[in-house]
Write a protein that holds these residues in place. Structure first.
Motif: not given
Length: 98
Positions: A58-59, A67-68, A71
């Motif tokens: 996460s993050g 969307t990071s 990801e």
């Protein structure tokens, strides 16, 4: 007659056998093909594992909208993993069972 000759050679300790690995180009082709498939399958598995880990993080730095970057790289890695593993599957199916 030939069997008797071989038995006599074995009894006297003179029996010899010549085994030559990769003397036939077909042997080299088969081993090369198996090594290539194994490397592709392992690479696909490792890339898929890394992609799954990246998706689970996460993050991370923002990439596009919600969307990071992690990801995006994770899903791209999963796509590359599927492509590599599908190449192995298709080549196995193309060669057939024999």
């Amino acid at each position: 007659r030939r069997l008797d000759r071989m038995a006599n050679q074995i009894e006297r300790g003179n029996f010899r056998a010549r085994v030559s690995l990769f003397s036939d180009p077909h042997d080299e082709y088969v081993v090369t093909k198996l090594v290539n498939r194994t490397v592709l399958a392992l690479a696909g598995g490792v890339v898929g594992l890394i992609g799954a880990i990246l998706v689970g993080i996460s993050g991370g730095p923002p990439f596009a909208g919600d969307t990071s970057l992690y990801e995006f790289l994770g899903y791209f890695s999963l796509f590359c993993s599927v492509v590599l593993i599908m190449r192995v599957i298709v080549s196995v199916l193309h060669d057939g069972v024999n």
